[in-house]
Design an enzyme around this catalytic site. Structure first.
Site, short mmCIF file in Angstrom:
data_model
loop_
_atom_site.label_atom_id
_atom_site.label_comp_id
_atom_site.label_asym_id
_atom_site.label_seq_id
_atom_site.Cartn_x
_atom_site.Cartn_y
_atom_site.Cartn_z
N GLU A 90 -5.14 -2.75 12.83
CA GLU A 90 -4.88 -3.60 11.65
C GLU A 90 -5.89 -4.76 11.62
O GLU A 90 -6.35 -5.15 10.55
CB GLU A 90 -3.45 -4.14 11.64
N GLU B 250 0.86 -1.19 0.00
CA GLU B 250 0.00 0.00 0.00
C GLU B 250 0.90 1.24 0.00
O GLU B 250 1.85 1.28 0.76
CB GLU B 250 -0.89 0.03 1.24
#
Ligand code: B3K
Ligand code: ZN
Length: 875
Positions: free
Chosen positions: A306, A129
């Site tokens: 996360e 990412e």
């Protein structure tokens, strides 16, 4: 076939308005990684299907890999069948459906950008990412292309015994030449940014979690063997996160295994790759000897964050990167709620608001201001900002407040029902909330597109027995957005009678009394709210719980603020009142309208009252006794005067310490720590004791107290609190103490990061010289983001007085460092730029010095990342 040689033209701006759906979809991708000593060979075979009206297929790529082979439906393509550029590979003619094989060769050990496939501490790992996958293979590297991944990794068995990727494990076995392989299959279609691969020699802590529906999930945390003993808290945090998401949002985990890998070279905190999170060691490793209470809280918060992405981000992802807050704002909101439930809601809220004010408000008020949903970018990595994350979370929190907790939960259910497996927009999320609640959020949506922190003014007007609250909102122009409209915001207020009891006078007009106070819904620039029969001496408690991310101005007197500090039942409002009470006085001192030696009676009485308070939670008490930060004070000034702010704050601190020396010392003594544990009360006690130490450090004999505090500590929270004060002090053996600390902890990177950080924040006059000297220290590593930030970001963001040194030496230091880091790791270099961009807030002399530093930097910049921010900063 090396694209490296082609021209390096600056990247073009990308606009939300230009969004086009992908011309091809990809059903599956089979990836084979052959890891050799110096190179990694990647074979990617994908099944494409045409969706749009184009003949050619253009794949994203990057300049750091070499293309070895391209084959379409098994037939190798010659050079005339495609065009290879620095950042793309175009296959000229493709059928409606086909299989494409692309073979690339990478040099992970040369990758200091820490993006794509790289090497950290002897292990291979990936960070994809936002756009790292295109540095691994040529692909449709955009979040709205979702494919099923099958991965095979081959590597030397002795050097890389652990081979991991996303999803569930498949076959594994030995190969010739001492090599082995492992296969992984991820059943959930995902965008490339969620891909991950790890190969290394790692220890593993294993546990499990049984989901609400009875499925057993294996949980693994991989770290260097020597660090495994520090992984227990992360494991427990993961289990708590999994349970919490089931209980609060009804969301269960969806694979057989959840893997976390800790690496020491990482650009950000962590990464939510499906089933294989890669973490910065900073947010995994924690032991009482090496981690502070704040570190433990961060580990829990980031592990939670996360994990929560598995639904908000992975199962439902973003259509394009402009929608980043769809997953980040929402997931920050979710991790904040999780931490509030695990720790203290009141203290968590004020910690979060403090972060918002320290980082997001300055961003919103400067040259880098952008909306929660930006409209254009050059480098997307520059938009992983406090605005997208933290203000984004505030936007979600406001919706939660406006529609209520039950409707919010229904909205989340509806969002997943509608969009599971899809790549969607912020608009889709708001629609789900609207449809589930029946509340019209049309006007509210403006929070996504309008940048800038609104100013909210609340003034009172008496009308007979009624009291009218007059609210006024205004947002200043930000770059590219001259005209601002009024926003729709929830404003929670309460009333206290003269004895400090909560009262609920009837409200005439829009608003409703709730358990926490009266919820007003401000939608216009000016709005008045009439409260019936408000007794004389009643005091309003304004913007309780900080229900909207605004900067508040009000007409409360120092006496009323002191009264609220004492009586308000809303913890946030109590803290806020204290902040205003101290802050108003400090601002008057800086402006020369008050003498810091004449501490107003409201402050001195409140302060000594707090020292006797045995009821208030000790963590909150610590915060009520702490003066507002220099940044918080500076935000209330038109022209920032860092050294005056620093001097005034230090003088008030010393004055309060002197006037309350006995009470401070005896409270400090009474808080003698028992045996160490991580219970809330124990953490709160340490927080209070360390807050008191800050005052005591101003008293005669402080050196001995500081040394005793340091030497007597059995945990890092107390140790580092004392060390930070020593680093800023004139203590005679200061150097020896710092040296001894280094010698004791040199084997532990995360502790040595703290050692650098306390010196980066040292407010001693020699700070700049010291930071420069520390950059030459053998333990300083420019290429390691944690180490770099521990010294340089601590200095430039937190050490206001010394960073803004009048001779410009702080600015030069930062600009020179950015130029050096830019050549190694542009993403991390770019994250250092913001403080230099705030020159408009300074007096003329400093403006010139800051701009000169920026211009010098501009001349040396190589990356789009840094260039975009420097250009915006220069304006
Ligand atoms: N999603 C990642 C951030 C990736 C940053 C790319 N430059 C971490 C997180 O927000 O959970
Ligand atoms: Zn995130």
């Amino acid at each position: 076939m090396d694209a490296r040689a082609s021209a390096n033209a600056p990247k073009q701006e990308i606009r939300l308005a230009d969004y086009q759906p992908p011309a091809f979809s990809i059903e599956t991708i089979d990836l084979v990684f052959r890891l050799e000593d110096e190179v990694a060979v990647v074979e990617a075979t994908s099944n494409f299907k045409r969706e749009g009206d184009v003949r050619s297929l253009t794949l994203d790529g990057g300049p750091y890999m070499s293309l070895k082979r391209v084959a379409l439906n098994g037939v190798e393509l010659g050079g005339n069948a495609y065009t290879l550029n620095r950042e793309s590979l175009s296959i000229h003619e493709v059928p409606d459906a086909f299989t494409l094989t692309v073979v690339t060769e990478l040099r992970p050990k040369e990758n200091t950008r820490l993006e794509g496939l790289y090497f950290s501490g002897g292990n291979y790992c990936t960070q994809c990412e936002a756009e790292g996958f295109r540095h691994i293979t040529y692909y449709l590297d955009r979040p709205d292309v979702l494919a099923r991944y099958n991965v095979r990794i081959e590597a030397d068995k002795a050097k890389f015994p652990v081979l991991l990727s996303n999803g569930n494990p498949g076959a594994m076995g030995d190969l010739a030449g001492g090599r082995h392989f492992a296969e992984w299959h991820d059943p959930h279609p995902k965008p490339a940014y969620l891909f991950a691969m790890v190969a290394g020699k790692l220890g593993c802590l294993t546990d499990s979690f049984t989901t609400a529906s009875g499925k057993e999930v294996t949980l693994n945390i991989y770290a260097a063997e020597a660090d495994l003993a520090k992984c227990d808290y992360a494991m427990a945090s993961l289990q708590r996160s999994m349970k919490w998401d089931e209980e609060v949002f009804g969301l269960e985990y969806d694979l057989d295994v959840y893997n976390i890998v800790a690496v020491s070279d990482f650009n950000m905190g962590a990464m939510e790759n499906k089933g294989l999170n890669v973490f910065n060691t900073k947010y995994v490793l924690a032991s009482p000897a090496t981690a502070t209470d704040a570190d433990f809280d961060h580990v829990e918060g980031v592990i939670g964050h996360e994990y929560f992405h598995n639904w908000t981000g992975n199962r439902v992802t973003c259509r394009d990167w402009f929608q980043l807050s769809l997953k980040e704002g929402l997931t920050v909101f979710r991790d904040q709620e999780f931490s509030s439930d695990m720790t203290s809601r009141a203290v968590k809220r004020l910690d979060d608001v403090r972060t918002l004010r320290m980082i997001q408000f300055p961003e919103d008020g400067g040259p880098l201001a952008h909306p929660v949903r930006p409209e254009k970018y050059i480098e997307i990595n520059n938009f992983y900002t406090a605005t997208v994350y933290n203000k984004g979370a505030e936007v979600i929190r406001m919706m939660h407040r406006l529609i209520g907790a039950d409707a919010f939960r229904r909205g989340m259910d509806l969002y997943f029902e509608r969009h599971d497996g899809q790549a969607v927009t912020c608009e889709d999320f708001v629609c789900a909330m609207e449809d589930a609640s029946g509340v019209d959020l049309k006007h509210f949506r403006l929070w996504y597109s309008q940048a800038g922190t609104p100013s909210l003014t609340i003034k009172r007007e008496r009308d007979g027995t009624d009291l009218i609250l007059k609210l006024e909102q205004q947002t200043k122009a930000t770059p590219g957005q001259g005209e601002k409209k009024p926003l729709h915001m929830p404003v929670l207020v309460g009333w206290l009678d003269a004895d400090g009891n909560e009262i609920q006078p009837a409200l005439e007009g829009e608003g409703v009394w709730t358990e926490d106070g009266c919820l007003l819904e401000l939608t216009a620039a000016h709005q008045a709210y009439r409260f019936r029969d408000v007794p004389d001496g009643a005091v309003p408690s304004l913007l309780r719980a900080f229900t909207a991310p605004v900067s508040l101005d009000h007409d409360l007197s120092p006496t009323e603020l002191a009264f609220l500090v004492k009586h308000d039942r809303d913890a946030f409002a109590r803290w806020e009142a204290a902040q205003y009470m101290y802050g108003d006085f400090l601002l008057a001192c800086v402006a020369g309208k008050a003498n810091v030696k004449d501490v107003p009676s409201e402050i001195s009485t409140t302060f000594s009252h707090l020292l006797k308070d045995t009821v208030t939670d000790r963590a909150l008490l610590a915060e009520l006794l702490t003066l507002p930060s220099e940044i918080a004070i500076g935000q209330r000034m038109d022209v920032l005067e860092p050294s005056k702010i620093f001097d005034a704050r230090e003088a008030l601190l010393a004055g309060l310490a002197k006037a309350n020396s006995e009470a401070l010392t005896s409270l400090y003594m009474s808080l003698k720590p028992g045996s160490y544990d991580l219970k809330q009360e124990s953490k709160a006690q340490r927080r209070l004791r360390n807050a008191l130490l800050r005052y005591i450090s101003q008293l005669p004999g402080a050196d001995d107290v500081l040394r005793a505090h340091l030497d007597g500590a059995d945990n890092m929270t107390d140790r580092i609190a004392a060390l930070a004060m020593i680093a800023s002090s004139d203590m005679a053996d200061r150097e020896a103490v710092l040296e001894a600390f280094y010698t004791e902890w040199q084997h532990d990177d995360l502790v040595i990061d703290k050692w650098f950080a306390v010196q980066g924040q040292s407010t001693r006059k020699d700070a700049v010289a010291r930071v420069l000297e520390l950059m030459q220290h053998p333990a300083f590593k420019l290429a390691n983001p944690n180490r770099l930030r521990s010294l340089v970001t601590s200095f430039s963001m937190l050490n206001q007085a010394r960073f803004h040194e009048a001779d410009g030496s702080g600015y030069r230091l930062l600009a020179d460092t950015i130029a050096r880091v830019d050549k190694i790791n542009p993403q991390t270099a770019a994250r250092l730029v913001a403080p230099l961009g705030r020159w408009r807030r300074m007096g003329e002399d400093r403006q010139v010095l800051m701009k000169t530093a920026l211009e010098r930097l501009r001349a040396q910049v190589e990356s789009d990342d840094v260039r975009e921010l420097v250009d915006k900063s220069l304006g």
